[in-house]
Design an enzyme around this catalytic site. Sequence first.
Site, PDB file in Angstrom:
ATOM      1  N   GLU A 257       0.978  -1.311  -0.031  1.00 18.81           N
ATOM      2  CA  GLU A 257       0.107   0.069  -0.109  1.00 18.81           C
ATOM      3  C   GLU A 257       0.846   1.239  -0.008  1.00 18.81           C
ATOM      4  O   GLU A 257       2.026   1.187   0.561  1.00 18.81           O
ATOM      5  CB  GLU A 257      -1.031   0.045   1.270  1.00 18.81           C
ATOM      6  CG  GLU A 257      -1.954  -1.059   1.188  1.00 18.81           C
ATOM      7  CD  GLU A 257      -2.793  -0.902   2.612  1.00 18.81           C
ATOM      8  OE1 GLU A 257      -2.542   0.115   3.480  1.00 18.81           O
ATOM      9  OE2 GLU A 257      -3.521  -1.601   2.889  1.00 18.81           O
TER      10      GLU A 257
ATOM     11  N   CYS B 189       3.121   8.658   1.311  1.00 15.62           N
ATOM     12  CA  CYS B 189       3.414   7.676   2.141  1.00 15.62           C
ATOM     13  C   CYS B 189       3.679   6.331   1.219  1.00 15.62           C
ATOM     14  O   CYS B 189       2.929   5.752   0.652  1.00 15.62           O
ATOM     15  CB  CYS B 189       2.269   7.325   3.091  1.00 15.62           C
ATOM     16  SG  CYS B 189       2.642   6.051   4.507  1.00 15.62           S
TER      17      CYS B 189
ATOM     18  N   CYS C 147       4.829  -7.020   7.697  1.00  9.15           N
ATOM     19  CA  CYS C 147       5.816  -6.351   8.786  1.00  9.15           C
ATOM     20  C   CYS C 147       5.922  -7.409   9.753  1.00  9.15           C
ATOM     21  O   CYS C 147       4.656  -8.226  10.258  1.00  9.15           O
ATOM     22  CB  CYS C 147       5.018  -4.939   9.323  1.00  9.15           C
ATOM     23  SG  CYS C 147       6.351  -4.324  10.585  1.00  9.15           S
TER      24      CYS C 147
ATOM     25  N   CYS D  18       2.856  -4.907  16.039  1.00  8.04           N
ATOM     26  CA  CYS D  18       2.085  -3.856  16.849  1.00  8.04           C
ATOM     27  C   CYS D  18       0.799  -4.455  16.927  1.00  8.04           C
ATOM     28  O   CYS D  18      -0.024  -4.680  15.910  1.00  8.04           O
ATOM     29  CB  CYS D  18       2.277  -2.433  16.088  1.00  8.04           C
ATOM     30  SG  CYS D  18       3.765  -2.042  16.161  1.00  8.04           S
TER      31      CYS D  18
ATOM     32  N   CYS E 103      -2.183  -2.872  14.698  1.00  6.41           N
ATOM     33  CA  CYS E 103      -1.843  -2.609  13.241  1.00  6.41           C
ATOM     34  C   CYS E 103      -2.196  -3.558  12.349  1.00  6.41           C
ATOM     35  O   CYS E 103      -2.088  -4.796  12.503  1.00  6.41           O
ATOM     36  CB  CYS E 103      -0.457  -2.286  13.190  1.00  6.41           C
ATOM     37  SG  CYS E 103       0.012  -2.222  11.317  1.00  6.41           S
TER      38      CYS E 103
ATOM     39  N   CYS F  57      -3.049   1.576   8.016  1.00  2.00           N
ATOM     40  CA  CYS F  57      -2.038   0.916   7.134  1.00  2.00           C
ATOM     41  C   CYS F  57      -2.313  -0.462   7.173  1.00  2.00           C
ATOM     42  O   CYS F  57      -2.537  -1.333   7.991  1.00  2.00           O
ATOM     43  CB  CYS F  57      -0.702   1.036   7.923  1.00  2.00           C
ATOM     44  SG  CYS F  57       0.736   0.162   7.283  1.00  2.00           S
TER      45      CYS F  57
HETATM   46  S1  SF4 Z   1       2.732  -0.212  13.178  1.00  2.00           S
HETATM   47 FE1  SF4 Z   1       2.512  -1.765  11.635  1.00  2.00          FE
HETATM   48  S2  SF4 Z   1       3.747  -1.760  10.046  1.00  2.00           S
HETATM   49 FE2  SF4 Z   1       4.620  -0.123  11.568  1.00  2.00          FE
HETATM   50  S3  SF4 Z   1       5.957  -1.238  12.714  1.00  2.00           S
HETATM   51 FE3  SF4 Z   1       4.007  -1.827  13.754  1.00  2.00          FE
HETATM   52  S4  SF4 Z   1       3.546  -3.459  12.826  1.00  2.00           S
HETATM   53 FE4  SF4 Z   1       5.020  -2.777  11.478  1.00  2.00          FE
END
Ligand code: SF4
Length: 373
Positions: A116, A129, A136, A140, A143, A360
Amino acid sequence: MPQTRMELPVLPASRNPRELPVDGKVPLVGKTREELAALLTEWGEPAYRATQLFQWIYQKGAREFSGMTNLPLALRQRLAEVAVPGCAAEEMRQRAATTRTTKFLFRLLADGALVESVLMGHNYGWSACLSTQVGCRMGCAFCASTLGGLVRNLTPGEIVDQAILMQKELPPGQRIGHVVLMGSGEPLENYDNVLKAIRLLHDPGGLNIGYRHITLSTAGLVPGIRRLAAEGLPITLAVSLHAPNDELRSRLMPVNRLWPVAEVVAAVREYAERTGRRVTIEYILIEAVNDTPELAAELARLLAGMLVHVNLIPMNPVAERPQFRRPGPERVRRFAEVLERYGISTTVRREMGGEIEAACGQLRNRVVRRHRG
Ligand code: SF4
């Protein structure tokens, strides 16, 4: 109880490519002017051809060699036999009804992976962005990008091509003036490719984005922050804190078990002192989780006297994370007020389009799920 240190295993080379062929051909996006020159001089071409080719790729976003009319026909044909100009293509887009924000889902031509990117119109110009990894592995809790884990690092060309493709969407005479590396992925885990991409984004013969208008956002990889401080690049560093203490931050960001709050804050302090540049502290506000006035005061005490700016981001709801809610404006205002009372420079990020799955990773997840059936 002492926290267990999480391991961050080194990625195998297959998931950390420098360049990936597209249909057996070499993508030229991602190559520096010097690398293009080396290729062309090997073929007996004059050095200025590399500048012309560089401009076609990075400035004009050419997708076919046939349209590169100031290059000799024989050279264009030879290039088309072994190379491709770009390495990504649009899969789909979502345009926000109320803001000048468009989210793009790009397909990476080497293996069909999806990432994205977001194009945003502000009163000061256009910003992009970009993603730096497919998925990833930072985990988190709020996320969507991390739900399927990390697939692989993006190559420098795949990072820059997102900006080139979005630049082509702008009306004539308008350009992307700002880039944030804040899409999916942890940029400092893909350090070498990201640094090469930053230098390519900056090149005045290409997209010409000022270093000061490039922001790299990290979850707090301390060795990467220190390494970046030594590069001498006047880019902006943004560090995602999201909590002022280890107990809460480890719950929201597992990476905190590897580099806890005190180490991250020390690295931020060093970065600011070494570069003289103010660091942005990103803080996603989640209702009744990290948005109380007490936590605001704890955050303010943690950051007291540092060259930082706090960017508060009311959470964009994620379908897969229903337990995390966006706080109402009153809670956001109260949190900001506490920080300001302590003298901490603070802004609240304005709404960029909740209606376009702005958090995201949401659009990619939906499309990946659909493809899997
Ligand atoms: S917010 Fe999402 S994309 Fe960013 S580091 Fe944390 S898990 Fe990874």
